[in-house]
Design an enzyme around this catalytic site. Structure first.
Site, PDB file in Angstrom:
ATOM      1  N   LYS A   1       0.787  -1.159  -0.035  1.00 51.26           N
ATOM      2  CA  LYS A   1      -0.144   0.204   0.491  1.00 51.26           C
ATOM      3  C   LYS A   1       1.229   1.242   0.086  1.00 51.26           C
ATOM      4  CE  LYS A   1      -3.352   2.367   2.418  1.00 51.26           C
ATOM      5  NZ  LYS A   1      -5.132   2.559   3.531  1.00 51.26           N
TER       6      LYS A   1
ATOM      7  N   HIS B   1      -6.184 -29.169 -36.918  1.00 53.05           N
ATOM      8  CA  HIS B   1      -7.154 -28.325 -36.883  1.00 53.05           C
ATOM      9  C   HIS B   1      -8.060 -28.608 -36.329  1.00 53.05           C
ATOM     10  CE1 HIS B   1      -4.827 -25.954 -39.529  1.00 53.05           C
ATOM     11  NE2 HIS B   1      -4.432 -26.218 -41.395  1.00 53.05           N
TER      12      HIS B   1
END
Length: 535
Positions: free
Chosen positions: A142, A289
Site C-alpha cells: 500500500k 486443425h
C-alpha cells in the site's frame, strides 16, 4: 518526495529461504542496511554471521501463541504504513518510537503444498494459513511510494542490481512492479484457502456462486491464431489446478526439445491429448486443425501410430501426434524415416532414450512429455464476451451395458468393439460429427458440416479413399454420430457406402424412421442415450 528511496532498514521473514542469506549479507555489507527478522529466518541469517535484530527486540514484545502473533504490532505496521511525505505521520512515528522500515521481504506459509498432502488434517491446514505475512505484504505494498516489498526470491538480484546502480535506492517503477506482484500473490493465496475451506465444509451454502481463478503467466507467444493477434499462455496457480486441470496437463508438461509452442499448437495439442486419453488400450491420434484426421487403437503404440497415419497421410502432414503410451524408437523411425511425416508437436507420457535421440535430429519438432496419462480434467472454461462459460468436461463414460439395440439385427461382438472405438473418437470431431471406422481406425471423418448428411457423405468418401489407397475391401464400416439422426436420409447415405453398424445417441422424434431404414438395409444400430457435441 523523490521517486528513489534509500533503503536503511529491512524486515525479512520468509518460508522459502532460497538465497535469503546471501541477499541479507549483501544488504548489510554493501549498503549498511539494518536487518530485522523473525524466528527461523533470523536464526538462518544469524548462523551465517550476518548481523540481525530479532523481531521481539524491535517491537518490545515476544513472539507468542505458538508464533501466531509476532509481527502484528504497531511498531511493524506503523513503520510500513507511515507516509514519508506527511508531517503528521512522521511526528506520530517519532512520538511512539516507531522506526521506519524501507524494505519488506516476505513469502508465505506453504498452504497450497500443505493441503496437497491427502493425509493433511484440518488443524494442520489451518495452522498453515499465514496471517502476519500477508498483513506485512499488504501494508508495505500500500505504501509503495516509500517502501520496497519483495514477495518472490526471484526478485532479489534485480533489486540488488538497482541498488548498486542508484547508491542503495530503489526506483518508483520497481516498487510499483513489486506492488502489483504482492497483490497478485495475496489474491492467489486467499483464493487457494477459500477454495480448500469450501471443499471441506459440506454446510457452506452455494459455493458455486463465485468462481475464483488464479493464473500465472508462463510465456508470451509469438502471436495468436493469426500474426496480427497478441497471445499469452498462463497456467493455473498453485492451489487452483483442480479448477480445470488434470493430473498430467498440457500446460505444465515438459518440453524436451523444439521451438516454443504457438497458440495454435496449444489448441491442437490440447484437443489431441484430451482425445487420446479416452482410451485404456494403446492409442494414437493425429490431429490437424482441431480434428482427428488419424486415429487408431492397437496391440502396441507403434501399430496404433501406423494405423492412425494410414487413415489420411495427406492430412497428417503438419499435424500433432498424441500417444497414450511411452513412445519407442520404432514409432519415431516410422514417422520420421519411413513416412517422412512433418510433425509440429508430439505429446506422450514419456519417450525412450533412443526415441529422444532420434527426434533430436529434428530440432524444430516440439516434444512434450506429460509424465503420465489420466482421463483429463473435470471442468472446462471458455471465455465469451462479457463473461465465461463453465461446464463439466465431456468424457465418454457411458456403460455399454446401458446401451439399447432398437434394430432387428444386433451388432456382433466384433462390431460392438468397433462401435465403442468409433464412439470415443467421434467425441473429438467437430460437430456435426460423423466418424467411420474399420479395424479400430478412424478412416473417414465428416467434421463441422451444417447438416449431418453432408458430414456422412464426407466421412464415407474418405473411408472409401482409404480403402482404395490401402488396397482394402470397401464396406463393413462402423459409423458413429455425435448426435441423433433427424431424418432417415443419414442412414440411407451410410448404407449406400457400406456401413453395416451405427452407434448414435437416439432421442429424435423420428427415431422410428431411422430404425426402419436400418432394418431395410440390415444395419445394426445402437443407442447410447448420450450426445457428444464438440463446438
Amino acid at each position: 518526495m523523490g521517486s528513489d528511496v534509500k533503503i536503511a532498514r529491512a524486515l525479512i521473514s520468509v518460508t522459502d529461504k532460497t538465497g535469503v542469506v546471501d541477499f541479507a549479507r549483501t544488504l548489510v555489507d554493501d549498503f549498511g542496511v539494518e536487518i530485522i527478522s523473525t524466528g527461523g529466518t533470523a536464526r538462518a541469517i544469524e548462523d551465517a554471521g550476518v548481523p540481525v535484530t530479532p523481531i521481539e527486540e524491535f517491537t518490545g514484545y515476544p513472539e507468542m501463541m505458538d508464533g501466531r502473533v509476532k509481527t502484528l504490532h504497531p511498531k511493524v505496521h506503523g513503520a510500513l504504513l507511515a507516509r514519508r511525505d506527511s508531517e503528521q505521520h512522521m511526528q506520530e512515528a517519532a512520538q511512539h518510537g516507531i522506526k521506519l522500515i524501507d524494505l519488506v521481504v516476505v513469502n508465505l506459509y506453504e498452504f497450497e503444498k500443505t493441503v496437497a498432502n491427502p493425509e493433511v488434517t484440518f488443524a494442520d491446514a489451518i495452522e498453515h494459513i499465514d496471517i502476519g505475512g500477508p498483513s506485512m505484504l499488504r501494508s508495505a505494498a500500500k505504501n509503495a511510494a516509500s517502501v520496497t516489498v519483495i514477495s518472490d526470491p526471484a526478485d532479489y538480484d534485480a533489486v540488488l542490481a538497482e541498488m548498486h546502480e542508484t547508491g542503495g535506492c530503489t526506483t518508483l517503477s520497481t516498487r510499483r512492479r513489486l506492488q502489483v506482484k504482492v497483490y497478485q500473490t495475496t489474491a492467489a493465496y486467499d483464493t487457494a484457502i477459500s477454495r480448500w475451506l469450501a471443499a471441506q465444509a459440506s454446510d457452506v451454502a452455494d459455493t458455486s456462486a463465485k468462481l475464483e481463478i488464479s493464473l500465472e503467466k508462463v510465456d508470451d507467444l509469438r502471436y495468436g491464431e493469426n500474426p496480427q493477434q497478441k497471445a499469452t499462455v498462463y497456467r493455473f496457480a498453485e492451489g487452483c489446478e483442480n479448477t480445470a486441470s488434470s493430473q498430467f496437463p498440457l500446460v505444465g508438461s515438459e518440453q524436451i526439445q523444439g521451438k516454443p509452442l504457438s497458440y495454435n499448437n496449444y489448441l491442437d495439442a490440447d484437443a489431441a491429448w484430451n482425445l487420446v486419453r479416452e482410451f485404456d488400450e494403446p492409442a494414437c491420434v493425429i490431429l490437424k486443425h482441431q480434428n482427428p484426421c488419424g486415429s487408431a487403437a492397437a496391440e502396441d503404440i507403434t501399430a496404433a501410430y501406423d494405423r492412425a497415419f494410414a487413415c489420411d497421410p495427406k492430412s497428417a502432414f503438419g499435424g500433432i501426434i498424441a500417444c497414450n503410451r511411452e513412445v519407442p524408437y520404432e514409432l519415431v523411425e516410422h514417422f520420421a524415416d519411413q513416412n517422412k511425416q512433418f510433425v509440429e508437436v508430439i505429446i506422450a507420457p514419456s519417450y525412450t532414450a533412443e526415441a529422444l535421440e532420434r527426434m533430436a535430429k529434428r530440432p524444430n519438432l516440439r516434444v512434450l512429455a506429460t509424465g503420465g496419462v489420466d482421463h483429463g480434467a473435470q471442468v472446462e472454461l471458455r471465455s465469451v464476451d462479457g463473461g465465461m462459460l463453465v461446464q463439466e468436461v465431456d468424457h465418454v463414460t457411458e456403460d455399454p451395458a446401458t446401451f439399447t439395440f432398437p434394430t432387428d439385427r444386433k451388432p456382433t461382438d466384433a462390431e460392438m468393439a468397433e462401435l465403442e472405438f468409433a464412439w470415443k473418437v467421434c467425441k473429438g470431431v467437430k460437430s456435426n460429427a460423423i466418424l467411420v471406422s474399420k479395424g479400430k481406425a478412424g478412416i473417414g471423418m465428416g467434421p463441422g458440416q451444417p447438416n449431418r448428411v453432408d458430414s456422412a457423405l464426407l466421412a464415407c468418401e474418405r473411408a472409401e479413399d482409404f480403402c482404395e489407397r490401402e488396397g482394402v475391401e470397401k464396406g463393413g464400416f462402423a459409423c458413429a454420430s455425435d448426435a441423433f439422426f433427424p431424418f432417415r436420409d443419414n442412414v440411407d447415405v451410410l448404407a449406400e457406402h457400406g456401413v453395416t453398424c451405427i452407434i448414435q445417441p437416439g432421442g429424435s422424434k423420428r427415431d422410428d424412421e431411422s430404425i426402419q431404414a436400418c432394418n431395410e438395409h440390415n444395419i445394426a444400430m445402437v443407442f447410447t442415450g448420450a450426445r457428444h457435441f464438440r463446438h
